[in-house]
Motif scaffolding. Structure first.
Motif, PDB file in Angstrom:
ATOM      1  N   UNK A 136      -5.085  -8.456  -1.208  1.00 51.51           N
ATOM      2  CA  UNK A 136      -5.461  -6.960  -1.845  1.00 51.51           C
ATOM      3  C   UNK A 136      -5.108  -7.140  -3.278  1.00 51.51           C
ATOM      4  N   UNK A 137      -4.736  -8.201  -4.025  1.00 53.11           N
ATOM      5  CA  UNK A 137      -5.018  -8.423  -5.342  1.00 53.11           C
ATOM      6  C   UNK A 137      -6.651  -8.924  -5.882  1.00 53.11           C
ATOM      7  N   UNK A 138      -6.900  -9.671  -4.954  1.00 55.35           N
ATOM      8  CA  UNK A 138      -8.145 -10.429  -5.303  1.00 55.35           C
ATOM      9  C   UNK A 138      -9.387  -9.202  -5.030  1.00 55.35           C
ATOM     10  N   UNK A 139      -8.895  -8.474  -4.211  1.00 54.02           N
ATOM     11  CA  UNK A 139      -9.945  -7.341  -3.692  1.00 54.02           C
ATOM     12  C   UNK A 139     -10.080  -6.383  -4.874  1.00 54.02           C
ATOM     13  N   UNK A 140      -9.005  -6.191  -5.590  1.00 51.19           N
ATOM     14  CA  UNK A 140      -8.794  -5.189  -6.569  1.00 51.19           C
ATOM     15  C   UNK A 140      -9.655  -5.837  -7.778  1.00 51.19           C
ATOM     16  N   UNK A 141      -9.891  -7.006  -8.040  1.00 49.47           N
ATOM     17  CA  UNK A 141     -10.620  -7.830  -8.925  1.00 49.47           C
ATOM     18  C   UNK A 141     -12.251  -7.708  -8.722  1.00 49.47           C
ATOM     19  N   UNK A 142     -12.428  -7.496  -7.457  1.00 52.12           N
ATOM     20  CA  UNK A 142     -14.079  -7.473  -7.241  1.00 52.12           C
ATOM     21  C   UNK A 142     -14.611  -5.883  -7.215  1.00 52.12           C
ATOM     22  N   UNK A 143     -13.658  -5.017  -7.531  1.00 49.29           N
ATOM     23  CA  UNK A 143     -14.138  -3.681  -7.361  1.00 49.29           C
ATOM     24  C   UNK A 143     -13.376  -2.854  -8.319  1.00 49.29           C
ATOM     25  N   UNK A 144     -14.169  -1.820  -9.230  1.00 50.09           N
ATOM     26  CA  UNK A 144     -13.680  -1.053 -10.155  1.00 50.09           C
ATOM     27  C   UNK A 144     -14.015   0.352  -9.958  1.00 50.09           C
ATOM     28  N   UNK A 145     -15.155   0.869  -9.972  1.00 50.34           N
ATOM     29  CA  UNK A 145     -15.458   2.097  -9.621  1.00 50.34           C
ATOM     30  C   UNK A 145     -15.233   2.646  -8.277  1.00 50.34           C
ATOM     31  N   UNK A 146     -15.505   1.625  -7.160  1.00 52.13           N
ATOM     32  CA  UNK A 146     -15.093   2.101  -5.869  1.00 52.13           C
ATOM     33  C   UNK A 146     -14.001   1.408  -5.362  1.00 52.13           C
ATOM     34  N   UNK A 147     -12.788   1.129  -6.294  1.00 56.16           N
ATOM     35  CA  UNK A 147     -11.980   0.365  -5.850  1.00 56.16           C
ATOM     36  C   UNK A 147     -11.146   1.126  -4.842  1.00 56.16           C
ATOM     37  N   UNK A 148     -10.705   2.266  -5.040  1.00 54.09           N
ATOM     38  CA  UNK A 148      -9.762   3.136  -4.070  1.00 54.09           C
ATOM     39  C   UNK A 148     -10.606   3.211  -2.856  1.00 54.09           C
ATOM     40  N   UNK A 149     -11.643   3.710  -2.624  1.00 49.92           N
ATOM     41  CA  UNK A 149     -12.308   3.991  -1.582  1.00 49.92           C
ATOM     42  C   UNK A 149     -12.539   2.663  -0.654  1.00 49.92           C
ATOM     43  N   UNK A 150     -12.999   1.418  -1.565  1.00 49.73           N
ATOM     44  CA  UNK A 150     -13.077   0.084  -0.543  1.00 49.73           C
ATOM     45  C   UNK A 150     -11.723  -0.375  -0.258  1.00 49.73           C
ATOM     46  N   UNK A 151     -10.779  -0.330  -1.021  1.00 53.96           N
ATOM     47  CA  UNK A 151      -9.366  -0.846  -0.552  1.00 53.96           C
ATOM     48  C   UNK A 151      -8.856   0.043   0.588  1.00 53.96           C
ATOM     49  N   UNK A 152      -8.917   1.549   0.331  1.00 51.07           N
ATOM     50  CA  UNK A 152      -8.544   2.200   1.699  1.00 51.07           C
ATOM     51  C   UNK A 152      -9.198   2.006   2.995  1.00 51.07           C
ATOM     52  N   UNK A 153     -10.540   1.789   3.009  1.00 49.65           N
ATOM     53  CA  UNK A 153     -11.338   1.467   4.094  1.00 49.65           C
ATOM     54  C   UNK A 153     -10.864   0.322   4.643  1.00 49.65           C
ATOM     55  N   UNK A 154     -10.882  -0.646   3.805  1.00 49.25           N
ATOM     56  CA  UNK A 154     -10.499  -2.035   4.354  1.00 49.25           C
ATOM     57  C   UNK A 154      -9.113  -1.963   4.878  1.00 49.25           C
ATOM     58  N   UNK A 155      -8.110  -1.304   4.319  1.00 48.62           N
ATOM     59  CA  UNK A 155      -6.761  -1.338   4.681  1.00 48.62           C
ATOM     60  C   UNK A 155      -6.456  -0.740   6.096  1.00 48.62           C
ATOM     61  N   UNK A 156      -7.761   0.102   6.594  1.00 43.87           N
ATOM     62  CA  UNK A 156      -7.416   0.338   7.839  1.00 43.87           C
ATOM     63  C   UNK A 156      -7.525  -0.363   8.978  1.00 43.87           C
ATOM     64  N   UNK A 157      -7.507  -1.802   8.886  1.00 46.02           N
ATOM     65  CA  UNK A 157      -7.392  -2.766   9.918  1.00 46.02           C
ATOM     66  C   UNK A 157      -6.239  -2.668  10.492  1.00 46.02           C
ATOM     67  N   UNK A 158      -5.041  -2.407   9.779  1.00 50.52           N
ATOM     68  CA  UNK A 158      -3.613  -2.213  10.784  1.00 50.52           C
ATOM     69  C   UNK A 158      -3.707  -0.981  11.758  1.00 50.52           C
ATOM     70  N   UNK A 159      -4.727   0.110  11.321  1.00 54.70           N
ATOM     71  CA  UNK A 159      -4.750   1.390  12.033  1.00 54.70           C
ATOM     72  C   UNK A 159      -5.505   0.998  13.245  1.00 54.70           C
ATOM     73  N   UNK A 160      -6.582   0.044  13.132  1.00 56.08           N
ATOM     74  CA  UNK A 160      -7.472  -0.166  14.337  1.00 56.08           C
ATOM     75  C   UNK A 160      -6.669  -1.036  15.353  1.00 56.08           C
ATOM     76  N   UNK A 161      -5.829  -2.014  14.438  1.00 57.72           N
ATOM     77  CA  UNK A 161      -4.937  -2.920  15.373  1.00 57.72           C
ATOM     78  C   UNK A 161      -3.845  -1.950  16.353  1.00 57.72           C
TER      79      UNK A 161
END
Length: 520
Positions: A136-161
């Protein structure tokens, strides 16, 4: 072939934050890691009754399995941060994947509940810590303007699980038993090793400046800092007095090469840092910021409501007379709603201008209301409605509370890595006490609905601390208007005319000269 391997393993160099590129691969890796870390934790309620009946233990003792796991994840977060800063994100995540898989596989052969404390609680918990936080730390480094949206979408992995595992594992247990089902989950967790390999480091290299100008600018800044420190602008008291703060009077050595340590020397003279100071592996200076302390206390109490509801929603539905096969759909409904909650929160938080801390506060308050609804739910559809409502609000909070650390209202992106380690470590206390506390309430009241009372109390306290984050950042006892006014006056004084500044300094110098003559 060797060059291809090096290019695949090497770092990505950008002139600015890419907001995409290889960051999309990192986002997919984070999605999978979320599914096999927190997705497994939240799906553990599927095995709850089977493990309790096999080992003939109380609800409280079985709850300690997840409690120890969550405690190890959060308590070892600073260790994960230190290892990441020392060795990089990739090797730490790969080792974490191996530990998580080994812990689940060994847990399937457990003979007592104590064995599960060690395998799932300690080994698997340590693997989850090494896998989740660096990703989650390195993902925040790759994004700035869309950081919140990309992190939120990627974190849905636990929901799909949660959505996929609830009916699948429930059906699988009836055919091969809970032990082989748990073994299969451990084998699938080896995919986290591959995800760790995909986490290529990122380097942001800003365009350089010409050497001649940089040398002159360094020299000018050095003179200005010296003058500011000594409160004098006089170069000589002889005829033709000149101001050293004027750019035209700063001596520029065109033929001299700029020294690498010039910047460090300037910073030492201004009293900022020491020369040749090595960057610390874990920056504890974030603990000096009141806003971060309030935000950490928010995370401490909010953790009480993160894990207990998914753990007890299936036992609650069974206790109300719902068929076990249908009970699994309450967890699935919670997972689907959490997906929409995470995506919605990420979309809203990426809107500008918006104060993200206050949006998170509103979500926490509504989440508290959703927890209060579970004790009043009856039958299957009542639990489905409560699970859907809770899942949506849980997604808005769980998918954003760590990325918001990168906001200026808390600590900022520069201290994100260290702040995340300290923040998650503070959650270890409530992570350890939350599920057992709920289990004690269940054993004493013989009602699974009482497990949600402790979660509600924790969320109320968390909302109070979150409300103080922004006020502590701007200063509770300070007036922003006065600060702005003083800053404008200071900037105006720096732009005064040379004549006024010279007269002031000459007056001081003459007074000092008169005092010396009087003494003689």
């Amino acid at each position: 072939m060797t060059q291809r391997i090096k290019s695949c393993c090497g770092a990505n160099v950008y002139s600015q934050v890419p907001d995409g590129g290889w960051g999309w691969v990192v986002a997919v890796a984070f999605f999978v890691i979320e599914a096999f870390t927190y997705g497994v934790i939240k799906s553990f309620g599927i095995f709850f009754n089977d493990i309790r009946d096999t080992f003939e233990e109380t609800n409280s003792k079985i709850s300690w399995i997840i409690s120890i796991c969550v405690f190890v994840i959060t308590f070892t977060a600073p260790l994960a941060t230190i290892l990441t800063n020392r060795f990089g994100h990739r090797p730490v995540v790969m080792v974490g994947g191996l530990l998580a898989s080994s812990g689940i596989i060994l847990a399937s052969f457990s003979k007592t509940v104590v064995h599960m404390y060690l395998t799932i609680g300690v080994i698997c918990g340590l693997g989850f810590s090494f896998s989740f936080l660096p990703t989650v730390t390195i993902l925040s480094l790759y994004f700035e303007k869309r950081r919140s949206l990309v992190t939120a979408v990627a974190s849905t992995g636990e929901c799909f699980a949660m959505f996929a595992s609830a009916p699948t594992i429930t059906a699988l247990k009836e055919k091969i038993g809970w032990r082989l089902s748990l073994l299969l989950v451990g084998v699938l967790q080896l995919s986290m090793v591959v995800c760790g390999f995909l986490l290529r480091p990122i380097i942001i290299k800003s365009p350089g400046t010409p050497k001649a100008h940089s040398a002159e600018n360094r020299k000018e800044v050095q003179y200005m800092l010296e003058n500011e420190k000594t409160h004098t602008s006089i170069d000589s008291i002889d005829s033709g007095v000149e101001l050293t703060t004027s750019p035209k009077n700063v001596p520029s050595h065109a033929n001299a090469e700029p020294q690498p340590k010039t910047d460090a020397e300037i910073l030492v003279k201004s009293g900022d840092v020491k020369p040749r100071e090595k960057a610390s592996l874990l920056d504890f200076s974030v603990l000096k910021e009141k806003s971060f302390i309030c935000y950490t206390l928010f995370g401490l109490f909010a953790t009480l409501g993160f894990f207990a509801p998914p753990l007890y929603v299936i036992p609650l539905s069974i206790s109300l007379g719902v068929d076990p096969d249908r009970s699994a759909f309450t967890l699935s409904a919670m997972a689907v709603a959490e997906i929409f909650g995470r995506i919605s929160a990420g979309y809203v938080l990426d809107r500008k201008p918006i104060r993200k801390v206050y949006i998170l506060l509103i979500c926490v308050i509504v989440l508290t209301v959703s927890l209060c609804a579970f004790p009043f739910a009856y039958e299957f559809w009542g639990l489905i409605i409560c699970s859907t409502f809770f899942g949506f609000m849980l997604g808005t909070v769980a998918g954003t509370h760590i990325p918001i650390l990168a906001e200026d209202d808390v600590v900022g992106i520069e201290k994100m890595s260290s702040a995340a380690g300290v923040y998650v470590c503070a959650q270890s206390i409530s992570g350890l006490a939350g599920p057992p506390l709920s289990g004690i309430l269940v054993d004493s009241t013989q009602n699974y609905a009482s497990a949600f009372y402790s979660c509600t109390a924790g969320m109320i306290v968390a909302a109070v601390f979150l409300a103080f984050v922004r006020p502590c950042k701007v200063g509770l006892c300070q007036h922003p208007v006065d600060e702005t006014k003083s800053d404008s006056q200071q900037s105006k004084s720096l732009q005064d005319t040379p004549e006024d500044f010279l007269e002031l300094d000459l007056g001081k110098h003459e007074n000092k000269g008169n005092k010396k003559n009087e003494i003689v």
